[in-house]
Design an enzyme around this catalytic site. Structure first.
Site, short mmCIF file in Angstrom:
data_model
loop_
_atom_site.label_atom_id
_atom_site.label_comp_id
_atom_site.label_asym_id
_atom_site.label_seq_id
_atom_site.Cartn_x
_atom_site.Cartn_y
_atom_site.Cartn_z
N CYS A 34 49.28 -17.73 2.71
CA CYS A 34 49.41 -19.18 2.76
C CYS A 34 49.79 -19.61 4.18
O CYS A 34 50.64 -19.00 4.82
CB CYS A 34 50.42 -19.75 1.79
N GLU A 37 37.23 -3.43 2.98
CA GLU A 37 37.71 -4.81 3.04
C GLU A 37 36.64 -5.78 3.56
O GLU A 37 36.66 -6.94 3.19
CB GLU A 37 39.02 -4.94 3.82
N ARG A 64 45.38 -16.99 6.93
CA ARG A 64 46.50 -16.61 6.07
C ARG A 64 46.20 -16.77 4.59
O ARG A 64 46.99 -16.35 3.73
CB ARG A 64 47.73 -17.45 6.42
N TRP A 72 46.75 -18.76 -0.47
CA TRP A 72 46.36 -17.46 -1.02
C TRP A 72 47.06 -17.41 -2.37
O TRP A 72 48.28 -17.34 -2.44
CB TRP A 72 46.83 -16.33 -0.11
N ASN A 109 54.99 -21.31 0.68
CA ASN A 109 54.47 -19.96 0.86
C ASN A 109 55.49 -19.02 0.25
O ASN A 109 56.68 -19.17 0.51
CB ASN A 109 54.31 -19.68 2.37
N GLY A 110 55.05 -18.05 -0.57
CA GLY A 110 55.99 -17.11 -1.17
C GLY A 110 55.94 -17.19 -2.68
O GLY A 110 54.98 -17.70 -3.25
N LYS A 128 45.68 -12.44 5.91
CA LYS A 128 46.07 -11.69 7.09
C LYS A 128 47.51 -11.19 7.00
O LYS A 128 47.81 -10.07 7.36
CB LYS A 128 45.91 -12.59 8.32
N HIS A 137 37.66 20.81 -2.52
CA HIS A 137 38.56 20.81 -3.67
C HIS A 137 38.25 19.69 -4.66
O HIS A 137 39.07 19.34 -5.50
CB HIS A 137 40.02 20.70 -3.19
N GLU A 143 40.93 4.96 8.12
CA GLU A 143 40.82 3.61 8.69
C GLU A 143 39.37 3.12 8.63
O GLU A 143 39.11 1.96 8.32
CB GLU A 143 41.35 3.64 10.13
N LYS A 183 38.24 -0.27 6.58
CA LYS A 183 37.50 -1.38 7.20
C LYS A 183 36.26 -1.71 6.37
O LYS A 183 35.92 -2.86 6.16
CB LYS A 183 37.06 -1.01 8.63
#
Ligand code: M6R
Length: 615
Positions: A2, A491, A27, A75, A101-102, A610, A507, A484, A488
């Site tokens: 947010c 996402e 955000r 968000w 936000n939260g 983000k 394995h 990584e 990438k």
């Protein structure tokens, strides 16, 4: 999670707030809304979807002009991304508007109380209770800041709240607990935002807010108090980057711009770290050399990409300091009762400095008596402020949700910390440290060279757009690079992507290999430990024999891999431990191009934000 903006001044609040929200859309982008005080009343508009939907709604139904306002880009946590759940939330009389936000953990109890007192709550959010509680307290006190303090004392959880009231013109009130909020101070105007990016075009003069503080914004000044009403100390700072740093600068996406900025970001992170005597110096290290000599283990906590930087750091720290180093996902850390004491050094890595999982992990570590060193990209954010020491990465603002330049600079910072520990503990000689610094100083140019050769990687990515799965393999520091690369791709391209330690393949995961499955292999330098290199060449042969299409990332001059590479991506030769700094770059480009080819939103991938400020 947010983005919040508040403004009071003489400009159009709507214009300032909308421009700020544009900068904060990274955000959260599920829905957006604004409220302005005008003509003795309050007018609001909100819309599900990206900010552009709100912009259209404001063209169809313009708001009256006012110079005090708030805005929000969301968000979703409580309640889906609908118009009704979008912020701001208003009380039943439509006099107060609040953005949040939260998460307010006790919202269900508060909501039931409000319903009993006759309030009608219409959304599924936790936030709406705050609007109603503020309305009640304001009618009792006639003071919006006092109302905010009273309400905050009743809230549990993490929150940033910003509110305006139609009966309190020219005033914006904000509050924060465990969630970011910064103040911008201009000439006859003031700003509140989750991130300085929202107001950097207007002022570079900022104020940090502490935990459990309430701020009152007026045209002629800013007042900060604790939730208990006592005046709070105000810490001002100057933002050292300007508005252009937060623009796309001619690139189609922030991610492309941020990938291209990596050579500079790496060089900037090294700047000023060596003093005239050749010794390493770090920022704000409030841990004495003696305390660092007494440390008997290092524990790294981080999330996502920052966690992968931590995995790579482990190799350098253990190799250069001979001290054990554990790396843990911050979200798991405090729940497993980790063994920590005053001799453990905890390193918290975070681009944003606001990631709640990492913040909670560092608080847990400090409660156990451990010292915490933060590696962070955001000045004045919560994680460095709550740590004993901080090493800032100088990547500049990273806006794209997918982390790129922050990752490379986190790696540089980790290498510096490892060398610094080696320096103070005497496990590395001065000339050895300087040799590594010289190698690090060359990396910026090497990254530049990698970037110049990325067209074949982009072309390859486009041919794979219809694939369902891509696997990534690596050994040693190449293993976290593989993780990584897979992150990438997940996402950004929304593809099944997994990273494996190449030795683990036999394995179980080798069963995944089928005809034409793309497998990216990060090959360690043959000049390092040749046994590592030879083993991975065998692994490539094993998967190729089973039909995999091999995409091999290998250093220039490594001819042994040529016969087994269906596609070969060359990277400059670097010392073994530093290879991730160049090997990761093609994987960033690959994921970005694949996402574009699949028609995905590169800078704002679905379901993500983000800065993850909830646990
Ligand atoms: O701000 P932080 O570095 O603490 O963020 C940690 C992760 O959320 C972040 O790295 C995330 O994994 C990225 N979107 C990955 O590209």
């Amino acid at each position: 999670m947010c983005g919040i903006v508040g403004y009071v001044g003489s400009q159009s609040a709507l214009d300032v707030v909308m421009a700020g929200l544009k900068r904060l859309e990274y955000r959260g982008y599920d829905s957006a809304g604004v409220a302005v005080l005008a003509d003795g009343g309050l007018a609001a508009a909100k819309k599900a979807g990206k900010l552009v939907n709100l912009e259209k709604a404001l063209v169809e139904g313009p708001l009256p002009t006012g110079s005090t306002g708030v805005g929000h880009t969301r968000w979703a946590t409580h309640g889906g991304p609908t118009d009704g759940n979008a912020h701001p939330h208003l009380d039943n009389a439509g006099r107060v508007a609040v953005v949040h936000n939260g998460i307010i953990e006790n919202f269900a109890v508060l909501r039931a109380e409000l319903a009993e007192r006759g309030h009608e709550l219409t959304s599924e959010t936790d936030t709406e209770v705050v609007a109603h509680l503020l309305a009640e307290e304001f009618s009792a006190t006639g003071d919006l800041a006092e109302a905010m303090r009273l309400v905050c004392r009743r809230l549990e959880g993490a929150f940033t709240l910003v509110a305006v009231h139609a009966d309190a013109p020219d005033l914006v009130v904000g509050a924060r607990r465990n969630s970011p909020l910064v103040v911008g101070v201009g000439e006859g105007e003031a700003f509140l935002a989750s991130d300085v990016a929202a107001f950097i075009a207007h002022t570079r003069s900022a104020i940090e807010l502490g935990q459990d503080q309430v701020v009152e914004l007026r045209r002629d000044g800013v007042t900060v108090t604790g939730f208990d009403g006592r005046p709070a100390e105000v810490r001002s700072y100057h933002v050292d980057w300007d508005a252009s740093a937060a623009e796309k600068g001619g690139y189609d996406y922030f991610m492309l711009k941020e990938i291209a900025e990596q050579p500079k970001a790496v060089a900037d992170t090294l700047l000023g770290r060596i003093d005239p005597s050749g010794s390493l110096t770090l920022d704000e290290v409030r841990i004495s050399p003696q305390e660092l000599r007494e440390v008997d283990k290092v524990v790294i906590v981080a999330c996502g990409t920052a966690f992968h930087a931590g995995l790579i750091a482990k190799y350098a720290i253990e190799h250069w300091t001979r001290m054990p180093c554990e790396v843990e996902l911050a979200s798991e850390f405090r729940y497993r009762d980790p063994i920590l004491d005053g001799r453990s050094l905890v390193i918290a890595i975070s681009q944003s400095g606001e990631t709640m999982d990492t913040l909670m992990a560092l608080r847990h570590a400090r409660e156990q008596g451990s010292k915490v060193l933060a590696i962070c990209n955001t000045n004045g954010s919560t994680i460095p402020r709550e740590s004993d020491a901080v090493l800032y990465t100088h990547a500049g603002p990273e806006v794209a949700v997918a982390s790129t330049k922050a990752f490379l600079t986190q790696l540089v910072a980790c290498y510096l910390v490892a060398l610094y520990l080696g320096q103070v503990r005497g496990t590395k000689w001065g000339d050895e440290i300087q040799a590594v610094i010289r190698d690090l100083s060359r990396i910026s140019e090497e990254v530049d060279r990698v970037l110049e050769t990325m067209e074949p990687v982009r072309a390859l990515a486009r041919t794979l757009a219809a694939k369902d799965t891509v696997l990534f393999l690596g050994r040693h520091v190449g293993y976290p690079v593989a993780l990584e690369g897979a992150l990438k791709l997940k996402e950004l391209a929304y593809m099944h992507a997994e990273g494996f330690a190449a030795g683990e393949l036999k394995h179980g995961p080798i069963a995944l290999i089928e005809e034409d499955l793309p497998v990216v292999v990060v090959v360690p330098s043959p000049r390092g430990r040749s046994v590592l290199h030879d083993k991975i060449v065998s692994n490539i042969q094993e998967i190729r024999a089973r039909g995999a299409r091999t995409i091999v990332i290998a250093e220039e001059g490594d001819e042994a891999v040529v016969p087994y590479a269906d596609h070969l991506i060359r990277i400059p030769a670097t010392p073994t431990l530093l290879q991730p700094l160049v090997a990761t770059v093609p994987l960033q480009v690959f994921a970005c191009e694949l996402a574009t080819a699949r028609g995905n939103e590169v800078d704002q991938p679905r379901n993500l934000a983000k800065s993850v400020t909830v646990e």
